[in-house]
Structure formats: C-alpha cells, structure tokens
Design a protein around this motif. Structure first.
Motif, PDB file in Angstrom:
ATOM      1  N   UNK A  70       4.000 -23.794  39.759  1.00  0.00           N
ATOM      2  CA  UNK A  70       3.156 -22.992  39.933  1.00  0.00           C
ATOM      3  C   UNK A  70       2.904 -23.730  41.030  1.00  0.00           C
ATOM      4  N   UNK A  71       1.986 -22.209  42.105  1.00  0.00           N
ATOM      5  CA  UNK A  71       1.316 -22.755  43.411  1.00  0.00           C
ATOM      6  C   UNK A  71      -0.101 -22.670  43.259  1.00  0.00           C
ATOM      7  N   UNK A  72      -0.427 -23.265  43.421  1.00  0.00           N
ATOM      8  CA  UNK A  72      -2.647 -22.707  43.484  1.00  0.00           C
ATOM      9  C   UNK A  72      -2.508 -23.028  44.957  1.00  0.00           C
ATOM     10  N   UNK A  73      -3.684 -21.765  45.324  1.00  0.00           N
ATOM     11  CA  UNK A  73      -3.834 -21.787  46.329  1.00  0.00           C
ATOM     12  C   UNK A  73      -5.983 -22.334  46.023  1.00  0.00           C
ATOM     13  N   UNK A  74      -6.597 -22.946  46.279  1.00  0.00           N
ATOM     14  CA  UNK A  74      -8.024 -23.513  46.081  1.00  0.00           C
ATOM     15  C   UNK A  74      -8.802 -23.213  47.283  1.00  0.00           C
ATOM     16  N   UNK A  75     -10.168 -23.089  47.736  1.00  0.00           N
ATOM     17  CA  UNK A  75     -10.420 -23.348  48.711  1.00  0.00           C
ATOM     18  C   UNK A  75     -10.294 -24.282  48.716  1.00  0.00           C
ATOM     19  N   UNK A  76     -11.238 -24.837  49.460  1.00  0.00           N
ATOM     20  CA  UNK A  76     -11.760 -26.966  49.855  1.00  0.00           C
ATOM     21  C   UNK A  76     -13.243 -26.249  49.120  1.00  0.00           C
ATOM     22  N   UNK A  77     -12.862 -27.844  48.013  1.00  0.00           N
ATOM     23  CA  UNK A  77     -14.607 -27.678  47.444  1.00  0.00           C
ATOM     24  C   UNK A  77     -14.191 -26.654  45.997  1.00  0.00           C
ATOM     25  N   UNK A  78     -13.161 -25.995  45.573  1.00  0.00           N
ATOM     26  CA  UNK A  78     -13.392 -24.947  44.579  1.00  0.00           C
ATOM     27  C   UNK A  78     -12.792 -26.089  43.404  1.00  0.00           C
ATOM     28  N   UNK A  79     -12.643 -27.504  43.097  1.00  0.00           N
ATOM     29  CA  UNK A  79     -12.682 -27.992  42.577  1.00  0.00           C
ATOM     30  C   UNK A  79     -10.382 -28.355  42.007  1.00  0.00           C
ATOM     31  N   UNK A  80     -10.006 -28.103  43.282  1.00  0.00           N
ATOM     32  CA  UNK A  80      -8.374 -27.954  42.961  1.00  0.00           C
ATOM     33  C   UNK A  80      -7.686 -29.517  42.367  1.00  0.00           C
ATOM     34  N   UNK A  81      -8.917 -30.462  42.534  1.00  0.00           N
ATOM     35  CA  UNK A  81      -7.662 -31.903  41.639  1.00  0.00           C
ATOM     36  C   UNK A  81      -8.368 -31.825  40.938  1.00  0.00           C
ATOM     37  N   UNK A  82      -8.821 -30.876  40.081  1.00  0.00           N
ATOM     38  CA  UNK A  82      -8.986 -31.495  38.711  1.00  0.00           C
ATOM     39  C   UNK A  82      -8.351 -30.450  38.051  1.00  0.00           C
ATOM     40  N   UNK A  83      -7.615 -28.877  38.327  1.00  0.00           N
ATOM     41  CA  UNK A  83      -6.756 -28.748  37.781  1.00  0.00           C
ATOM     42  C   UNK A  83      -4.625 -29.112  37.845  1.00  0.00           C
ATOM     43  N   UNK A  84      -5.114 -30.151  38.092  1.00  0.00           N
ATOM     44  CA  UNK A  84      -3.592 -31.163  37.409  1.00  0.00           C
ATOM     45  C   UNK A  84      -4.713 -32.496  37.059  1.00  0.00           C
ATOM     46  N   UNK A  85      -5.050 -32.962  37.274  1.00  0.00           N
ATOM     47  CA  UNK A  85      -5.868 -34.194  36.503  1.00  0.00           C
ATOM     48  C   UNK A  85      -6.432 -33.601  35.055  1.00  0.00           C
TER      49      UNK A  85
END
Length: 641
Positions: A70-85
């Motif tokens: 997958x490729x996930x593009x989320x704005x800064x502050x959009x909870x990006x890190x939690x998506x893989x944690x």
C-alpha cells in the motif's frame, strides 16, 4: 525464535504489555481476514487510549493486516504513524519501520514503550552492547516494532542484519517519509532509492509506503521503485482545518515578527529563513528581545544542531529559528506557530514546513512573510546549483501566486493538491477572517502603480516606486527628477506597507515582473501594458490591503481555536502541563511522549476524578493510566477542591 502466530491480545506474562481484562488467560487470539475491526479497536483503546479511527486509518491498517502492499498519503498530524504501529501488534513476527532521522526514531520508540508497546530501534547511535541487546530481543521475540535507518537495511554490512531479521519473520516493512525515494519528490534522498532491494531481500514481507506529501507522479514513482505489487493507494485530504494561514507582504520584518510572536507567548514555534545569516541574526535578536530562541542550519557543527534540536523537543526552549534543514520528522506535536521569513521554493515545501504546526490537531498559526525578492533569490540559488529547470520555475510561480492571492488560502492549497474544497468560508485564514480590506477601485489603483513603473523607466525597485507614488521628495527621487513626474504623489495617503503589498499582488497576478539578479527592478508585463491601454482588459481584478487593527479589539481567533478551548479550564490546563514537564524531565524524554496537549486539554475539560473516568479521556491508554494516572488525578483534585 520470533512468535509466528497472528495475535491481537499479547501474552499476559509479557512484562512490556499490561494485562487485558477481556483476555484473562492471556491466550493468543487468531485474526482472520474480515475480522480486523474488533482487534484493531481493542489495540487502539488499550495502548493509545483512542476510541475511533481517523480518516483512512482503518483502511491503511487493514491493508497491512491483509498483507497487501500500500501507499498511504495523510497530512502531517493525520495519524500516519498509528497506521503501521497498531497492526504490528496483530501480525506475526516483527514489523520493520524505515525512518530517516535517528532523533525521530528514539522519540517514537520512547512513546511506544511508554504506551506498553514492545518496540526498539537499531541504528548508528547505539553502542555495541546496546546493539547486542536489541539483537537478543529480536531472537527472543520481544519486539513487535523495530525502527531502522535505510542504511541498516540496504547499506554496507546490511546482509548480516537482514539475516538476523529473516529468522524472526519480518511481517511487513513500513517506509516512512516515502516521498524521499522519488526523484520527483520535494526532498529526494539517494539512499532511499536503494530500498527497492527490499522486495527481493524480504520476499514474504508486505511493503507499505507512508508520506504526508505526494503528488500522483510521486506515488507512481514510489510504487515503481519499491516494486509494490498492486498497491492499495489511500490519499487523505490535504486540508488542515486547525491551521490558520496568513500571508503578509514583507514590511518591517522585526515588527511583523514581534506581533506574531506576541500572540503566542509561552508557546512553541518554528521560524524559517532562506539564509543561514538571517537565521543567526534573528535568533540573537529574539533572545535579546526576551524570547529565548536557538538557531538551526547546516552550517552549525553537528553537536550544536543536535543540542539545539533536543532543547526544542524537550521544551527547554520554545522557539527555533532555522533553514529548511530543520524539520523533517520533528515530532513536537504542540508547535503553535510556524513563520516563514521569506517564501519557500514551492507549495509542496510550504505545505510540509507549515504542517509542522498543530500536529496534535489543535489550533496553530502559519504566517508567510514574503516579498518578490524571495523568488529572485531562489532563482539565483537554483541556477547556481544547476537546478533551475522549467519545473522549478513553475513551482516558484505557484507559491508566488499563493502568497499574493486574495482568495481563501485553505481552498487554494486544497485545490492545488487535487482536493475539492466545498466550504464557502474556512474561518481560518486572513481572507476569510476579514483581515484583508478590498481596494475600492482596484483597476484605477493598479493603473496608477503600473504607470509609475513606466514613468521611472522600468529601471527601479519597489522601494523607489513607492517613494514616488507617496510623494516623498528624497534625495534619490529628486536627484533623478522623479519629483516632476505626473505620478509623483499620486497615492499620498497609502502607507509603505500597503503599497508594497499592492506591488507584490501585481507581480503575483503577472502584471508586473522583477528583472535583474543582484538589484532587481520592476517592469511592466505585456498583460500590464494591456491594462494601461484598456481598463477593461482584466475583468475581476482584485487587490487588498491588511486592515488596521482596532485599538483594544480582541485577537482574531480561528473557528478551530474557539472550538478547541470550549469548556476547558485554562488554569488547570497549565497546571497539567507543569506536571507533564516534571515527569518528562525526570524520565529524560520530551513532554509529548508523556501526553499530547490535546489529551491535557481534554483532561482540563472533563476533570476526571477516578481511574475509570481518566480512561475515558482521548489519548489515555491502560498502561499510561496505570503508570501516571495518580499524578494527574491528584493535580485535578487539588485544582478543583
């Protein structure tokens, strides 16, 4: 060997994980495709204290659990890190996170461990003994997440490390800041390009790319370079409604800075400059003016840069003045203002740099102080580096249009990045907050300025043109006989800042142009000539100036700021911040590793009085409630009694 079973409740006897009352036997519960929702919600609640997904988080997590690239593009502050944690706690083996910055790795691992998540990092900052401990932990199956730098995976000596990883069943690889892999990205890093080897080196692991900024072209390049197989592409909205955008023509810079910083006393901020010299000068001036600030740029020794960054992250200093060398991966979530003292080289850079404000979702201000000279500087710098391509010129033109625009800035940014913006008013920019006053007769005003540029022979800069228009009989004006021109004193009541603002807007609209390198002069374009000849040639022309603030008027608040403070006890919030800072100092971690501001503000709104009530606060998981709850509950009780 590493545990090879899918699980969503970790073993009860793992000292790194708190017991789960819903899983009294600590048994491992298998996860099957299509049954991810309940285990994901359990993990979010138990370890992070969240009760709901943010946009696209669920889809990104499910792609990982299903083993689909997958490729996930989320704005800064959009909870990006939690998506893989979060999924790392549910898949077999260890999840590997590729991160470009060592300091960011440490902060994220500290936060994860504080939440009860078994995580570690492996990079050049570790001693030999520490590396051995991490390797032993991998062999013993103690970790669910391992943060590494790109060099650890594909650099010299990486084969030995990869062999160790393969024996632990790498479940998936998350490549953070993935735009660095693309030559079309705004922050291309050659070492990231080598990550394309991961597909052959770890053939059974799914690959997942994450970034805050990636155009369709960059996403295609990421997919090709990482050899992703039929990747799911998730692209979130680029709009950050909690950010208040302002664009100010550069006047008296220090006065403009004073006004912005005064709105954020005691709050964290980043001030960006184009040159290192300006960074050093402004940091020294701010400190002398009673606002402690530290510089950060590539010309400083590594030890100074590291020390200044640590001081900012640990809240020993709240203001950092920097070139763009500072920022990627900066995880201080409570940055309340970002000021650009000079325009960046593209809207992509501006979105990334201004996006370091308000990462916790609370209100923050992003102010761009610009002049046409900024774009001339960038052209010179890019040309001297051999980077002045047609594409670079187009990018400069786009940021110039944004700066001089008199339309909603949230709409401008959203539509530039391909989003539809449906709101009539954002309630969070200088335009929609009615801070700009439209010129009564924009065509007449524009023609007066264009005429003056023509009358002085298109051989002078903005300052000289402003002096002539205002009727200032300075030595430079009279010495050239410009006090005799018909345009002398044509706009005597306009301030210098107002006229400079109009000139910047006319440049942005393509009616004026700056020519020359070292001493740029104003010229009238073909479009400007048309307007001088025919007042109807530019329908819809709009110019605006900054409104003069009314004395005693309250500070303008964005819609997001008004909502975020509703029902919050401000004094209690400050008390909780002090408790957090004391805990952070005692543990040697940045305060946001303890709790984010948004969690403290929620505590100050709800005023929980029991352990169970504390668990109802967003951002408070079981581990942190057990570990820190008494300290915060005591502070709340003492404040309310």
């Amino acid at each position: 060997m590493c545990d090879r079973h899918f699980q969503w409740s970790l073993r009860q006897n793992d000292p790194n994980v708190p017991n789960d009352s819903n899983d009294p036997n600590g048994k491992i519960i298998p996860v099957h495709q299509g049954t991810h929702d309940a285990p994901l919600q359990d993990v979010l609640s138990r370890y992070w204290g969240y009760t709901a997904f943010r946009p696209l988080q669920r889809e990104a997590m499910e792609a990982i659990l299903d083993g689909r690239d997958s490729i996930t593009v989320l704005p800064t502050g959009g909870g990006k890190s939690l998506c893989f944690q979060a999924p790392a706690l549910l898949r077999a083996g260890v999840a590997v996170v590729v991160s470009p910055l060592i300091s960011l790795m440490k902060d994220q691992v500290d936060t994860l461990v504080g939440n009860g998540v078994p995580a570690a990092l492996y990079n050049s900052s570790l001693s030999s003994d520490e590396k051995s401990q991490v390797v032993a932990g991998l062999r013993g199956g103690r970790y669910r997440l391992l943060y590494v730098s790109p060099e650890r995976l594909v650099g010299e000596g990486s084969e030995t490390f990869l062999n160790r990883l393969s024996s632990c069943d790498v479940s998936f690889v998350a490549v953070d800041e993935a735009h660095c892999i693309s030559q079309w990205g705004h922050d291309f890093r050659p070492e990231y390009r080598q990550l394309g080897r991961l597909r052959e080196l770890l053939p059974t692991a799914s690959l997942h790319a994450f970034t805050a900024t990636a155009t369709a072209r960059v996403r295609r390049d990421i997919a090709a370079q990482l050899a992703l197989r039929d990747p799911l592409q998730l692209v979130g909205s680029f709009d950050r409604p909690n950010l208040l955008y302002r664009a100010l023509p550069r006047g008296t810079l220090k006065r403009q800075l004073e006004e912005i910083v005064a709105r954020h006393r005691g709050e964290a901020g980043i001030i960006y400059c184009i040159s290192r010299r300006e960074v050093d000068a402004l940091a020294a001036w701010l400190t002398g003016a009673g606002v402690p600030a530290l510089p950060y740029h590539a010309g400083l020794p590594d030890s100074d840069r590291s020390r200044n960054q640590d001081a900012f992250l640990s809240e020993r200093v709240d203001v950092i003045v920097a070139t763009v060398a500072f920022g990627m991966g900066i995880d201080r979530s409570n940055v309340r203002f970002v000021i650009h003292c000079g325009a960046p080289r593209s809207l992509e850079h501006y979105q990334q740099e201004s996006g370091r404000a308000g990462r916790d979702g609370l209100e923050a201000e992003c102010a761009l102080i610009y002049s046409s000279a900024d774009f001339m500087k960038w052209r010179q710098m890019l040309e001297s580096n051999g980077e002045l391509t047609d594409a670079a010129v187009v990018l400069l033109r786009q940021i110039e249009r944004y700066a001089s625009s008199t339309a909603c800035r949230h709409r401008h940014l959203s539509e530039y990045f391909g989003d539809r913006y449906t709101q009539d008013s954002c309630g969070a920019c200088d335009v929609c907050l009615d801070e700009l006053e439209p010129a009564a007769e924009p065509v007449v005003l524009a023609r007066k300025i264009l005429s003056c540029v023509m009358r002085v022979g298109q051989r002078f800069g903005a300052n000289h043109v402003v002096s002539v228009l205002r009727g200032q009989a300075s030595e430079q004006v009279t010495g050239r006989g410009h006090h005799t021109l018909s345009t002398f004193g044509l706009l005597p009541d306009a301030s210098v800042a107002e006229l400079r603002g109009y000139i910047e807007q006319l440049v942005g609209l393509g009616l004026l142009v700056l020519n020359g390198d070292e001493y740029p002069v104003l010229g009238v374009t073909a479009k400007g000539i048309d307007l001088l000849r025919n007042e109807h040639s530019y329908p819809g022309l709009a110019l605006a100036r900054q409104r003069t603030p009314r004395k005693g008027a309250p500070r303008t608040r964005s819609r997001a700021e008004a909502e975020s403070w509703e029902g919050v006890d401000g004094a209690l919030f400050e008390r909780l911040r002090a408790v957090r800072l004391e805990i952070a100092r005692s543990r040697g971690v940045p305060p946001y590793v303890i709790f984010h501001d948004v969690t403290l503000r929620e505590m100050a709104r709800l005023r929980p009085s029991s352990f169970d009530a504390l668990l109802g606060v967003r951002g408070v998981g079981v581990r942190k409630a057990t570990d820190l709850g008494d300290l915060f509950l005591t502070a709340i009780r003492e404040h309310t009694s």
